[in-house]
Design a protein around this motif. Structure first.
Motif, PDB file in Angstrom:
ATOM      1  N   ILE A  11       0.827  -1.221   0.000  1.00 34.79           N
ATOM      2  CA  ILE A  11       0.000   0.000   0.000  1.00 34.79           C
ATOM      3  C   ILE A  11       0.857   1.264   0.000  1.00 34.79           C
ATOM      4  CG2 ILE A  11      -2.015  -1.055   1.117  1.00 34.79           C
ATOM      5  CD1 ILE A  11      -1.063   0.281   3.768  1.00 34.79           C
ATOM      6  N   GLY A  72       7.955  -4.352   2.077  1.00 32.37           N
ATOM      7  CA  GLY A  72       7.668  -5.772   2.336  1.00 32.37           C
ATOM      8  C   GLY A  72       6.596  -6.332   1.426  1.00 32.37           C
ATOM      9  N   GLY A  73       6.719  -7.612   1.168  1.00 39.21           N
ATOM     10  CA  GLY A  73       5.722  -8.299   0.341  1.00 39.21           C
ATOM     11  C   GLY A  73       6.054  -9.774   0.286  1.00 39.21           C
ATOM     12  N   GLU A  86      12.942  -5.500   4.347  1.00 43.39           N
ATOM     13  CA  GLU A  86      13.117  -4.960   5.702  1.00 43.39           C
ATOM     14  C   GLU A  86      14.553  -4.502   5.949  1.00 43.39           C
ATOM     15  OE1 GLU A  86      11.665  -7.831   4.877  1.00 43.39           O
ATOM     16  OE2 GLU A  86       9.570  -7.313   5.308  1.00 43.39           O
ATOM     17  N   LEU A  89      15.027  -0.931   5.158  1.00 42.56           N
ATOM     18  CA  LEU A  89      14.530  -0.048   6.219  1.00 42.56           C
ATOM     19  C   LEU A  89      15.551   0.083   7.347  1.00 42.56           C
ATOM     20  CD1 LEU A  89      11.925   1.443   6.742  1.00 42.56           C
ATOM     21  CD2 LEU A  89      11.053  -0.577   7.919  1.00 42.56           C
ATOM     22  N   ILE A 258      -4.243   0.827  13.791  1.00 40.08           N
ATOM     23  CA  ILE A 258      -2.868   0.932  13.288  1.00 40.08           C
ATOM     24  C   ILE A 258      -2.782   1.907  12.106  1.00 40.08           C
ATOM     25  CG2 ILE A 258      -3.069  -1.100  11.748  1.00 40.08           C
ATOM     26  CD1 ILE A 258       0.026  -0.771  13.750  1.00 40.08           C
ATOM     27  N   GLY A 259      -3.868   2.059  11.365  1.00 33.87           N
ATOM     28  CA  GLY A 259      -3.853   2.940  10.191  1.00 33.87           C
ATOM     29  C   GLY A 259      -3.830   4.428  10.525  1.00 33.87           C
ATOM     30  N   SER A 280       3.261  -2.850   5.029  1.00 34.24           N
ATOM     31  CA  SER A 280       2.866  -2.640   3.634  1.00 34.24           C
ATOM     32  C   SER A 280       1.515  -3.272   3.292  1.00 34.24           C
ATOM     33  CB  SER A 280       3.941  -3.215   2.714  1.00 34.24           C
ATOM     34  OG  SER A 280       4.121  -4.592   3.016  1.00 34.24           O
ATOM     35  N   ALA A 281       0.890  -3.930   4.264  1.00 36.09           N
ATOM     36  CA  ALA A 281      -0.463  -4.493   4.113  1.00 36.09           C
ATOM     37  C   ALA A 281      -0.696  -5.120   2.731  1.00 36.09           C
ATOM     38  CB  ALA A 281      -1.514  -3.416   4.406  1.00 36.09           C
ATOM     39  N   ASP A 283      -2.171  -7.601   1.870  1.00 28.59           N
ATOM     40  CA  ASP A 283      -3.524  -8.170   1.706  1.00 28.59           C
ATOM     41  C   ASP A 283      -4.518  -7.182   1.109  1.00 28.59           C
ATOM     42  OD1 ASP A 283      -3.101  -6.814   4.154  1.00 28.59           O
ATOM     43  OD2 ASP A 283      -4.786  -7.798   5.142  1.00 28.59           O
ATOM     44  N   ILE A 284      -4.246  -5.878   1.216  1.00 26.48           N
ATOM     45  CA  ILE A 284      -5.208  -4.904   0.673  1.00 26.48           C
ATOM     46  C   ILE A 284      -4.560  -3.979  -0.371  1.00 26.48           C
ATOM     47  CG2 ILE A 284      -6.709  -4.916   2.721  1.00 26.48           C
ATOM     48  CD1 ILE A 284      -5.360  -2.210   3.511  1.00 26.48           C
ATOM     49  N   ALA A 290      -6.789   1.366   1.567  1.00 23.32           N
ATOM     50  CA  ALA A 290      -5.950   1.557   2.764  1.00 23.32           C
ATOM     51  C   ALA A 290      -6.244   2.902   3.414  1.00 23.32           C
ATOM     52  CB  ALA A 290      -4.480   1.477   2.376  1.00 23.32           C
ATOM     53  N   ASN A 291      -5.921   2.991   4.684  1.00 25.59           N
ATOM     54  CA  ASN A 291      -6.072   4.252   5.415  1.00 25.59           C
ATOM     55  C   ASN A 291      -4.785   5.076   5.248  1.00 25.59           C
ATOM     56  OD1 ASN A 291      -6.384   6.273   7.270  1.00 25.59           O
ATOM     57  ND2 ASN A 291      -7.097   4.949   8.931  1.00 25.59           N
ATOM     58  N   ASP A 332     -10.831   0.257   7.568  1.00 26.51           N
ATOM     59  CA  ASP A 332     -10.264  -0.230   8.828  1.00 26.51           C
ATOM     60  C   ASP A 332     -10.856   0.457  10.060  1.00 26.51           C
ATOM     61  OD1 ASP A 332      -8.874   2.025   7.637  1.00 26.51           O
ATOM     62  OD2 ASP A 332      -7.537   1.937   9.354  1.00 26.51           O
TER      63      ASP A 332
END
Ligand code: NAD
Length: 354
Positions: A11, A72-73, A86, A89, A258-259, A280-281, A283-284, A290-291, A332
């Motif tokens: 995201i 991340g992914g 990571e 980062l 968390i968002g 990096s969420a 899943d969405i 995403a927020n 969320d």
């Protein structure tokens, strides 16, 4: 204000686009942002074979501040460890010497139901956790897993802090306490660990230069308990890397969302790396759901801590509050009676509220 913009993965690009919208809106009001994008994380690996490409690190070093989405992914999870997102980062934080990690835990009244704690325990919650980010047991030598003469394996990590490392984070904490309610709680385990006994001694010495700051101390086990028992007793908390890692996640969950949570990692000159506290969420990702508010609020932190512009910081935070008060929500933080909108629409709403 020269900003390195690093969208990253998942995201990351979607939420960063909303923060960029906000900065562009502020630019049209006279603030001068010079923004340049570069790849980090999986995106860095895909484009340059490195989660922190040299050009990205150079851009970050040459900029006044860095705004990062997330990294991340799943597709990168089987890469050799040094190539994983990571690592990009960790390397950029270390490379920028960003030793002071600031994570606010703020509960917006409109989101009181999002917390798992009773509303009366968390209503009005506004804590700043300051975690030392480049020392402690995460970096101390010796470390590793070795085999003893008996043939048994032994794991070793070393908790160590130099006086100067403690002094500089204590100073940051006192300065930030001065900008807030002037209450600082230092968290250690001085009853058992010599490293944190020194931590306590140095924090006391540094705080002498800030007589207006009311300094208290808690052992980390007690602090963990107090955070869920009576979190509103805290204003600013300062602690070492490992205790801060755990306590800041605990504190973030008091707010339930968390968002919504931004973060800053600062060096000695308040140059900073600003990023949402979430990942990096994947899943969405790519769905525009995403927020983006944690990322937009990270821009507010950037204005406050790197550019010393409290007015603009409050303007951004005020716009976010206004949007929440108007009932607009991403998925969320949605609850019946509010209106669910997309990530990009949330960015537009904040710009309109500005
Ligand atoms: P995550 O924070 O990415 O996601 C946890 C859950 O929260 C997911 O269900 C996700 O959909 C949701 N979520 C997170 N941010 C959201 C937002 N802004 N809006 C709406 N929902 C949101 O944590 P994870 O699933 O443990 O990790 C996913 C990837 O992110 C991993 O590759 C991990 O290594 C990485 N990660 C990166 C960072 C960072 O870049 N700072 C931090 C944590 C995790």
């Amino acid at each position: 204000m020269k900003i390195a913009v690093l969208p990253g993965d998942g995201i990351g690009p979607e939420i960063i686009a909303q923060a960029v919208k906000v900065m562009k809106a502020l630019s049209s009001d006279g603030l001068k942002f010079e923004m340049e994008e570069a790849a980090i994380g999986g995106a860095g690996y895909d484009t340059a074979g490195d989660p922190l490409p040299e050009a990205t690190m150079k851009l970050a070093t040459d900029s006044d501040a860095v705004l990062l989405g997330a990294v991340g992914g799943w597709q990168y999870d089987t890469l050799p460890r040094p190539m994983r997102p990571e690592q990009g980062l960790l390397r950029i934080r270390k490379g920028l010497n960003a030793f002071a990690n600031l994570r606010p835990a703020l509960l917006y009244p409109e989101l009181a139901n999002a917390s798992t704690l009773k509303p009366e325990v968390v209503a009005g919650l506004d804590i700043m956790i300051i975690r030392e980010l480049t020392g402690d047991i995460y970096f101390g030598q010796p470390r590793g897993i070795s085999t003893l003469p008996s043939g048994e394996r032994e794991g070793i990590n070393t908790m160590r802090y130099s006086e100067s490392e403690i002094r500089r984070i204590a100073k940051v904490a006192c300065e930030i306490a001065m900008k807030r309610n002037k209450k600082l709680c230092s968290v250690d385990k001085a009853n058992v660990l010599e490293t944190t006994d020194l931590w306590r001694q140095v924090v006391i010495e540094v705080a002498k230069d800030y007589p207006q700051v009311e300094l208290s101390h808690q052992y980390v086990d007690n602090a963990a308990m107090q955070l869920v028992r009576n979190p509103k007793q805290f204003d600013v908390i300062v602690t070492g890397n490992i205790f801060g890692d755990i306590l800041s996640d605990e504190a973030s969950m008091l707010t339930g969302s968390i968002g919504m949570l931004p973060s800053a990692s600062l060096d000695a000159n308040n140059k900073g790396l600003y990023e949402p506290s979430h990942g990096s969420a994947p899943d969405i990702a790519g769905q525009d759901i995403a927020n983006p508010l944690a990322t937009i609020l990270s821009v507010a932190m950037m204005m406050r801590y790197t550019f010393n512009d409290e007015t603009t910081a409050q303007r951004i935070e005020g716009a976010v509050k206004k949007v929440l008060a108007s009932g607009l929500r991403t998925g969320d933080i949605f609850e019946p009676g509010t209106q669910k909108i997309a990530c990009s629409a949330m960015g537009d709403a904040v710009v309109a509220a500005l």
